[in-house]
Write a protein that holds these residues in place. Structure first.
Motif, PDB file in Angstrom:
ATOM      1  N   LEU A  53       0.856  -1.148   0.134  1.00 31.70           N
ATOM      2  CA  LEU A  53       0.160   0.074   0.102  1.00 31.70           C
ATOM      3  C   LEU A  53       0.892   1.354  -0.258  1.00 31.70           C
ATOM      4  CD1 LEU A  53      -2.874  -1.221   2.459  1.00 31.70           C
ATOM      5  CD2 LEU A  53      -2.905  -0.996   0.276  1.00 31.70           C
ATOM      6  N   GLY A  54       2.171   1.168   0.220  1.00 31.45           N
ATOM      7  CA  GLY A  54       3.137   2.269   0.005  1.00 31.45           C
ATOM      8  C   GLY A  54       3.159   3.072   1.269  1.00 31.45           C
ATOM      9  N   LEU A  55       3.057   2.303   2.292  1.00 31.95           N
ATOM     10  CA  LEU A  55       2.723   3.044   3.884  1.00 31.95           C
ATOM     11  C   LEU A  55       4.182   3.232   4.178  1.00 31.95           C
ATOM     12  CD1 LEU A  55      -0.158   1.342   5.266  1.00 31.95           C
ATOM     13  CD2 LEU A  55      -0.091   3.339   4.217  1.00 31.95           C
ATOM     14  N   VAL A  56       5.051   2.379   3.576  1.00 35.00           N
ATOM     15  CA  VAL A  56       6.686   2.594   3.944  1.00 35.00           C
ATOM     16  C   VAL A  56       7.430   2.719   2.935  1.00 35.00           C
ATOM     17  CG1 VAL A  56       6.202   1.259   6.402  1.00 35.00           C
ATOM     18  CG2 VAL A  56       6.860   0.086   4.431  1.00 35.00           C
ATOM     19  N   ASN A  57       8.771   3.100   3.174  1.00 35.25           N
ATOM     20  CA  ASN A  57       9.620   3.206   1.866  1.00 35.25           C
ATOM     21  C   ASN A  57       9.947   1.810   1.508  1.00 35.25           C
ATOM     22  OD1 ASN A  57      12.618   2.973   1.222  1.00 35.25           O
ATOM     23  ND2 ASN A  57      11.978   5.247   0.562  1.00 35.25           N
ATOM     24  N   LEU A  58       9.851   1.573   0.254  1.00 36.88           N
ATOM     25  CA  LEU A  58       9.964   0.262  -0.410  1.00 36.88           C
ATOM     26  C   LEU A  58      11.328  -0.404   0.147  1.00 36.88           C
ATOM     27  CD1 LEU A  58       9.393  -1.913  -2.424  1.00 36.88           C
ATOM     28  CD2 LEU A  58      10.297  -0.698  -4.186  1.00 36.88           C
ATOM     29  N   THR A  59      12.473   0.300   0.067  1.00 41.46           N
ATOM     30  CA  THR A  59      13.762  -0.218   0.528  1.00 41.46           C
ATOM     31  C   THR A  59      13.643  -0.612   2.077  1.00 41.46           C
ATOM     32  OG1 THR A  59      14.736   1.205  -1.247  1.00 41.46           O
ATOM     33  CG2 THR A  59      16.237   0.265   0.696  1.00 41.46           C
ATOM     34  N   TYR A  60      13.281   0.337   2.559  1.00 39.00           N
ATOM     35  CA  TYR A  60      13.297   0.350   4.124  1.00 39.00           C
ATOM     36  C   TYR A  60      12.217  -1.143   4.645  1.00 39.00           C
ATOM     37  CZ  TYR A  60      15.276   4.787   4.981  1.00 39.00           C
ATOM     38  OH  TYR A  60      16.064   5.738   4.781  1.00 39.00           O
ATOM     39  N   GLY A  61      11.318  -1.139   3.640  1.00 39.20           N
ATOM     40  CA  GLY A  61      10.196  -2.429   3.976  1.00 39.20           C
ATOM     41  C   GLY A  61      10.995  -3.579   3.514  1.00 39.20           C
ATOM     42  N   LEU A  62      11.641  -3.656   2.771  1.00 42.41           N
ATOM     43  CA  LEU A  62      12.146  -5.054   2.106  1.00 42.41           C
ATOM     44  C   LEU A  62      13.363  -5.211   2.986  1.00 42.41           C
ATOM     45  CD1 LEU A  62      12.588  -4.381  -1.960  1.00 42.41           C
ATOM     46  CD2 LEU A  62      10.951  -5.951  -0.615  1.00 42.41           C
ATOM     47  N   VAL A  63      13.930  -4.278   3.597  1.00 41.78           N
ATOM     48  CA  VAL A  63      15.292  -4.702   4.349  1.00 41.78           C
ATOM     49  C   VAL A  63      14.230  -5.425   5.816  1.00 41.78           C
ATOM     50  CG1 VAL A  63      16.716  -3.823   5.909  1.00 41.78           C
ATOM     51  CG2 VAL A  63      16.951  -2.977   3.799  1.00 41.78           C
ATOM     52  N   ALA A  64      13.583  -4.810   6.276  1.00 40.16           N
ATOM     53  CA  ALA A  64      12.725  -5.389   7.411  1.00 40.16           C
ATOM     54  C   ALA A  64      12.054  -6.874   7.011  1.00 40.16           C
ATOM     55  CB  ALA A  64      11.513  -4.371   7.830  1.00 40.16           C
ATOM     56  N   LEU A  65      11.751  -6.942   5.933  1.00 39.02           N
ATOM     57  CA  LEU A  65      11.086  -8.262   5.359  1.00 39.02           C
ATOM     58  C   LEU A  65      12.092  -9.408   5.385  1.00 39.02           C
ATOM     59  CD1 LEU A  65       8.464  -9.722   4.360  1.00 39.02           C
ATOM     60  CD2 LEU A  65       9.007  -9.089   2.173  1.00 39.02           C
ATOM     61  N   VAL A  66      13.363  -9.123   4.970  1.00 36.37           N
ATOM     62  CA  VAL A  66      14.590  -9.853   4.871  1.00 36.37           C
ATOM     63  C   VAL A  66      15.110 -10.134   6.557  1.00 36.37           C
ATOM     64  CG1 VAL A  66      17.111 -10.074   4.306  1.00 36.37           C
ATOM     65  CG2 VAL A  66      15.321  -9.417   2.818  1.00 36.37           C
ATOM     66  N   ILE A  67      15.000  -9.300   7.106  1.00 37.41           N
ATOM     67  CA  ILE A  67      15.453  -9.521   8.583  1.00 37.41           C
ATOM     68  C   ILE A  67      14.138 -10.301   9.317  1.00 37.41           C
ATOM     69  CG2 ILE A  67      15.520  -8.414  10.869  1.00 37.41           C
ATOM     70  CD1 ILE A  67      16.915  -5.929   9.292  1.00 37.41           C
ATOM     71  N   TRP A  68      13.117 -10.312   8.948  1.00 33.85           N
ATOM     72  CA  TRP A  68      12.202 -10.971   9.720  1.00 33.85           C
ATOM     73  C   TRP A  68      11.838 -12.577   9.066  1.00 33.85           C
ATOM     74  CZ3 TRP A  68       9.138 -10.957  14.261  1.00 33.85           C
ATOM     75  CH2 TRP A  68       9.461  -9.917  14.871  1.00 33.85           C
ATOM     76  N   THR A  69      12.521 -12.706   7.950  1.00 33.56           N
ATOM     77  CA  THR A  69      12.739 -13.900   7.482  1.00 33.56           C
ATOM     78  C   THR A  69      13.972 -14.543   7.839  1.00 33.56           C
ATOM     79  OG1 THR A  69      11.421 -13.232   5.592  1.00 33.56           O
ATOM     80  CG2 THR A  69      12.359 -15.281   5.243  1.00 33.56           C
ATOM     81  N   ALA A  70      15.042 -13.890   7.789  1.00 31.40           N
ATOM     82  CA  ALA A  70      16.410 -14.602   8.043  1.00 31.40           C
ATOM     83  C   ALA A  70      16.554 -14.807   9.487  1.00 31.40           C
ATOM     84  CB  ALA A  70      17.496 -13.540   7.456  1.00 31.40           C
ATOM     85  N   PHE A  71      16.148 -13.934  10.630  1.00 34.11           N
ATOM     86  CA  PHE A  71      16.377 -14.132  11.828  1.00 34.11           C
ATOM     87  C   PHE A  71      15.491 -15.438  12.358  1.00 34.11           C
ATOM     88  CE2 PHE A  71      18.075 -10.098  13.821  1.00 34.11           C
ATOM     89  CZ  PHE A  71      19.084  -9.976  12.992  1.00 34.11           C
ATOM     90  N   PRO A  72      14.179 -15.426  11.896  1.00 30.88           N
ATOM     91  CA  PRO A  72      13.602 -16.809  12.333  1.00 30.88           C
ATOM     92  C   PRO A  72      14.166 -18.086  11.643  1.00 30.88           C
ATOM     93  CG  PRO A  72      11.899 -15.073  11.887  1.00 30.88           C
ATOM     94  CD  PRO A  72      13.221 -14.656  11.342  1.00 30.88           C
ATOM     95  N   ALA A  73      14.573 -18.132  10.655  1.00 31.52           N
ATOM     96  CA  ALA A  73      15.127 -19.046   9.731  1.00 31.52           C
ATOM     97  C   ALA A  73      16.580 -19.607  10.882  1.00 31.52           C
ATOM     98  CB  ALA A  73      15.608 -18.797   8.335  1.00 31.52           C
ATOM     99  N   LEU A  74      17.156 -18.427  10.937  1.00 33.50           N
ATOM    100  CA  LEU A  74      18.520 -18.830  11.906  1.00 33.50           C
ATOM    101  C   LEU A  74      18.321 -19.406  13.264  1.00 33.50           C
ATOM    102  CD1 LEU A  74      21.811 -18.648  12.235  1.00 33.50           C
ATOM    103  CD2 LEU A  74      21.203 -16.068  13.211  1.00 33.50           C
ATOM    104  N   ILE A  75      17.273 -18.761  13.904  1.00 31.07           N
ATOM    105  CA  ILE A  75      16.567 -19.319  15.062  1.00 31.07           C
ATOM    106  C   ILE A  75      16.107 -20.718  14.971  1.00 31.07           C
ATOM    107  CG2 ILE A  75      14.925 -19.104  16.943  1.00 31.07           C
ATOM    108  CD1 ILE A  75      15.245 -16.194  16.336  1.00 31.07           C
ATOM    109  N   TYR A  76      15.585 -21.158  13.850  1.00 29.36           N
ATOM    110  CA  TYR A  76      14.948 -22.541  13.666  1.00 29.36           C
ATOM    111  C   TYR A  76      16.414 -23.303  13.572  1.00 29.36           C
ATOM    112  CZ  TYR A  76      10.416 -20.571  13.093  1.00 29.36           C
ATOM    113  OH  TYR A  76       9.201 -20.108  13.038  1.00 29.36           O
ATOM    114  N   LEU A  77      17.167 -22.957  12.945  1.00 27.07           N
ATOM    115  CA  LEU A  77      18.489 -23.920  12.831  1.00 27.07           C
ATOM    116  C   LEU A  77      19.124 -24.064  14.245  1.00 27.07           C
ATOM    117  CD1 LEU A  77      19.843 -22.474   9.454  1.00 27.07           C
ATOM    118  CD2 LEU A  77      18.750 -24.727   9.708  1.00 27.07           C
ATOM    119  N   LEU A  78      18.982 -23.108  14.813  1.00 27.87           N
ATOM    120  CA  LEU A  78      19.726 -22.980  16.135  1.00 27.87           C
ATOM    121  C   LEU A  78      19.138 -23.926  16.882  1.00 27.87           C
ATOM    122  CD1 LEU A  78      20.978 -19.375  16.742  1.00 27.87           C
ATOM    123  CD2 LEU A  78      22.429 -21.349  16.089  1.00 27.87           C
ATOM    124  N   SER A  79      17.767 -23.791  16.899  1.00 23.02           N
ATOM    125  CA  SER A  79      16.831 -24.722  17.829  1.00 23.02           C
ATOM    126  C   SER A  79      16.771 -26.117  17.658  1.00 23.02           C
ATOM    127  CB  SER A  79      15.368 -24.353  17.885  1.00 23.02           C
ATOM    128  OG  SER A  79      15.053 -24.347  16.493  1.00 23.02           O
TER     129      SER A  79
END
Length: 285
Positions: A53-79
């Protein structure tokens, strides 16, 4: 370019990106969710919606999306490697009933009321808590129940009854279409299938689903539910034939006057009896 068209293209692209990222996290996200899984899914969904919907900057949004994907994936591997991480992220099991006694302090710890406990037991078809030996609250929120010995269902092992192993049935027809690969896997062909359909008096185009079990019996479900399909009787007929052969051998042994023939028929009857005894668990499962 119109604003609605920009949102359309952006949403379509984000849909593909989100699908790929969710797959990278793993199948746990689509399995029974822990609280951490639920939060992760909600946050990813909110980020994707905000970017679309364009409520956040595209670049910032994609960075947040990658972080919220990479961190859970890393945590699952650690678990997977560490129980400490699993306990922190997923939580621990909580014993609610131990040796038939409801643990009130554990209920309080899990924020469970007595009504919540009874409701979860009813979902497991347990209507009397006194029938329960152990009940454990899993990290996913499910309650696992072990009944007391005298309330557990009767199984073949309980009465020391031998039963044959069951393999997965193969679907050989679906929506009237014959599936050659499952037929080949069972060592069968289209000729056999057409013969069995003729025996049942069923036209191939009227078959919704057809499956073959490990004993080679064909089970049918038709588009026309008004037609009654006879149940497979291959195992019953084979078992009956073997019993008849054994009875015939015993009858011949009693009827013959030749000592050698009597001995031969008696030995044959005994062999058939042993074969029937070995096959009975497979024939009557």
């Amino acid at each position: 370019m119109p604003e609605w068209l920009i949102i359309l293209f952006r949403s379509a692209g984000l849909f593909i990106i989100a699908l790929v990222l969710i797959r990278l996290i793993g199948k746990r996200q689509t399995a029974r969710l822990t609280f951490f899984d639920l939060i992760t899914g909600i946050v990813i969904g909110v980020i994707v919606a905000a970017i679309s919907l364009g409520l956040v900057n595209l670049t910032y949004g994609l960075v947040a999306l990658v972080i919220w994907t990479a961190f859970p994936a890393l945590i699952y591997l650690l678990s997977i490697k560490s129980k400490i991480v699993r306990d922190i992220i997923q939580g621990k099991e909580t014993v609610l009933i131990n040796h038939g006694k409801v643990l009130e302090d554990k209920l309080m710890e899990a924020r469970y009321t007595p009504e919540d406990l009874l409701s979860q037991l009813r979902k497991k078809d347990v209507f009397n808590f006194a029938d329960v030996e152990f009940a454990v609250l899993e990290p996913t929120g499910d309650v696992s129940v072990l009944l007391k010995k005298d309330n557990q269902p009767l199984t073949p092992k309980t009465i020391d009854l031998k039963v044959g192993q069951e393999s997965v049935p193969q679907t050989v027809m679906m929506d009237g279409v014959i599936m050659d690969e499952p037929l080949t896997a069972m060592g069968l062909n289209r000729g056999w299938l057409h013969t069995e359909l003729e025996k049942a008096g069923v036209a191939p185009e009227n078959v919704f689903i057809a499956q073959v079990d490990s004993a080679g019996q064909l089970y049918l479900d038709l588009f026309d539910d008004a037609i009654q399909v006879p149940k497979p009787k291959i195992k019953d007929l084979l078992f009956t034939t073997l019993k008849k052969c054994q009875a015939d051998c015993e009858l011949y042994a009693l009827g013959t006057k030749s000592p050698e023939a009597k001995k031969m028929y008696g030995r044959s009857s005994q062999t058939l009896a042993e074969v029937i005894g070995d096959l009975e668990p497979y024939m009557k499962r």
